[in-house]
Design an enzyme around this catalytic site. Structure first.
Site, PDB file in Angstrom:
ATOM      1  CB  SER A 143      -0.900   0.004   1.230  1.00 24.72           C
ATOM      2  OG  SER A 143      -0.122   0.329   2.367  1.00 24.72           O
ATOM      3  CE  LYS A 144      -1.403   7.636   0.536  1.00 23.63           C
ATOM      4  NZ  LYS A 144      -0.625   8.175   1.624  1.00 23.63           N
ATOM      5  NE  ARG A 145      -2.203   3.818   4.836  1.00 19.93           N
ATOM      6  CZ  ARG A 145      -3.440   3.415   4.905  1.00 19.93           C
ATOM      7  NH1 ARG A 145      -3.984   3.282   6.024  1.00 19.93           N
ATOM      8  NH2 ARG A 145      -4.163   3.131   3.858  1.00 19.93           N
TER       9      ARG A 145
ATOM     10  N   GLY B 235       4.940   2.276   1.504  1.00 21.60           N
ATOM     11  CA  GLY B 235       5.984   3.059   0.858  1.00 21.60           C
ATOM     12  C   GLY B 235       6.492   4.136   1.801  1.00 21.60           C
TER      13      GLY B 235
END
Ligand code: GLU
Length: 509
Positions: free
Chosen positions: A265-267, A269
């Site tokens: 997920s973006k998180r 990253g």
């Protein structure tokens, strides 16, 4: 004659483009090009509550950067316009009503309160998610027990309604997935999904089927998260009388976190310090900037390459592929079903390989702009190209070039004299004084002449060149890094070389 291959990438414009999304684009694109088919971009923007301004342009920019340009889409047009679902509203309503007429769908008038009450009741029964299906629809507020006349009266009175598909329990629905083989579902576990919402917009389920049909899509590749929706879609293809035109499906595996525990997920990253979006994305609501692969210094060729092999291989050990090679070798059947772990170190390795592989000219401008952004204007392209050639082996990202080569253009601000001092002595001091004198007299300022002069003077002082190389490097570069010392000297020129040596010698007095 077989049908012309037509595939589509169908993103919802809701934010940054995740690398999993780009991989979906890539597999679609490769398949289309390999079969001389069409690659369509369709914007699935029927969920107005999730719509984000600018996201569509951003997606198109990302595809452009990757070199995966659609043949048809909202920005280029095509024979099946419009390519934005919000502009196709009327098509869907007609088909939803046809399904009701044929007995495959029904109007549901449940208010939000009624739905909430149902959710609470089911929770008490131990169900985690709300089920509106064959087992519960009888107790809800819908048109199933009503006559057409009664239903019409309710609708004419302006009562808000949705249209739901009517799923019959006890059926086995199966299809052939190009990656997974035969996939089966029991309709006992399938919900009566909403097809048309109260605002008159279709849900994804209806829109995807109608548009894949109207746009003559032959193959649909989409993320694995859509697999549970497949039975609803198959039934819609069947109920609308189009089953023989249903595209062949492939559900692509997830891209997993580096440790393999769940979807990347973006998180993740943010947490682990690597990008997950193709390009920088600024959230218009919060103003938060999320960095992309492009801006962090990835080459599109490398980005495409690393995504291609994240879940696919051609059965050999080969890892580096050009787009043309991928078009030739890709096969959807060789995509693995299991999720692929994302490895940022490996991603950087791909970029490094591509920096070495591509001619400097193909990425020179990107690096130049990066230098300009950091306040360094490049005036001499010849020198710039020479420098890039010299340092490229030491750069993993295009953004590494600045640190690796700024000393070619401006004298280092800090000289690491502490690394020279412990082994410094008068003999070495004398050597460098003489080296300066000799350098000043050199006519042809060339690598080999500099090296020979250096070696001769070292021999005369009974010093090993190896002991002198590090001090000279630090004088020219400021620290213990960079390409060959004589390469550096030959590029920065006589005057600058002499100036830098003298400057450091001055620090010892
Ligand atoms: N709009 C869906 C998404 O955002 C598309 C899924 C599909 O390709 O069918 O992922």
């Amino acid at each position: 004659m077989s049908k012309k291959v037509r595939v589509r990438f169908a993103p919802s414009p809701t934010g940054g483009l995740h690398l999993g999304g780009v991989r979906t684009v890539l597999y679609n694109y490769l398949f289309a090009k390999q079969h001389k088919g069409d690659f369509v971009l369709r914007i699935e923007d029927t969920d107005q509550s999730r719509y984000i301004a600018g996201a569509e342009e951003y997606i198109i920019d990302c595809l452009k950067w990757c070199g995966l340009n659609p043949d048809e889409g909202p920005h280029v047009g095509g024979d099946y316009e419009p390519y934005r679902q919000s502009q196709r509203k009327d098509f869907y309503k007609e088909f939803a009503e046809q399904l009701v007429k044929d007995g495959h769908a029904y109007y549901a008038f449940d208010t939000p309160e009624e739905i909430e009450a149902m959710r609470e009741k089911q929770k008490a029964e131990g169900k985690h998610t709300l089920h509106y299906d064959h087992s519960t629809r009888g107790s809800m507020h819908n048109s199933l027990p009503l006559s057409p006349k009664e239903t019409k009266e309710i609708i004419d009175a302006g009562t808000p309604y949705v249209i739901r598909i009517k799923i019959h329990p006890g059926e086995i629905i199966s299809f052939e997935d190009m990656i997974r083989g035969t996939v089966e579902f029991n309709t006992d576990n399938v919900d009566d999904k909403v097809l048309l919402k109260a605002d008159g917009m279709p849900t994804y389920h209806l829109a995807v089927v109608v548009d894949d049909y109207l746009m003559k899509i032959t193959h649909a590749f989409r993320g694995e998260e859509w697999l549970p929706s497949a039975p609803v879609h198959i039934l819609l293809w069947k109920y609308l009388g189009w089953i023989n035109d249903m595209p062949k499906w492939a559900h692509l595996p997830l891209i997993l976190k580096p440790d393999g525990n769940g979807k990347l997920s973006k998180r993740d990253g943010d947490r682990l310090g690597f990008p997950v979006f193709a390009m920088n994305w600024t959230d218009p609501k919060t103003g938060e900037l999320i960095k992309g692969f492009k801006e962090l210094g990835f080459l599109p060729e490398a980005f495409i390459n690393l995504l291609a092999v994240l879940g696919w291989n051609d059965g050999t050990e080969q890892e580096i592929y050009t787009l043309d090679e991928l078009i030739e070798k890709f096969s959807i059947e060789r995509v693995h079903h299991a999720g692929a772990k994302f490895d940022y170190e490996k991603a950087k390795w791909f970029n490094h390989e591509w920096i070495k592989k591509l001619p400097v000219a193909s990425w020179q401008l990107t690096v130049k702009n990066n230098f300009i952004n950091r306040g360094l204007l490049i005036e001499d392209d010849n020198k710039f190209n020479k420098v890039l050639e010299l340092v490229k082996d030491r750069c993993t990202l295009l953004t590494d070039f600045y640190e690796q080569s700024v000393f070619f253009f401006v004298a280092p601000e800090k000289i690491d004299v502490d690394s020279i001092k412990p082994k410094w002595n008068d003999n070495k001091q004398m050597f460098f004084i003489e080296l300066v004198r000799a350098f000043e007299l050199i006519q042809q300022w060339q690598h080999d002449d500099l090296e020979n002069t250096f070696k001769e003077i070292a021999a005369a002082h009974q010093l090993k060149p190896g002991e002198l190389m590090l001090p000279l490097r630090i004088m020219l570069v400021g620290g213990k890094f960079g390409p060959g010392v004589f390469d550096i000297a030959s590029v920065i020129g006589k005057e600058e070389t002499v100036k830098r040596i003298k400057y450091t010698l001055g620090l010892f007095v």
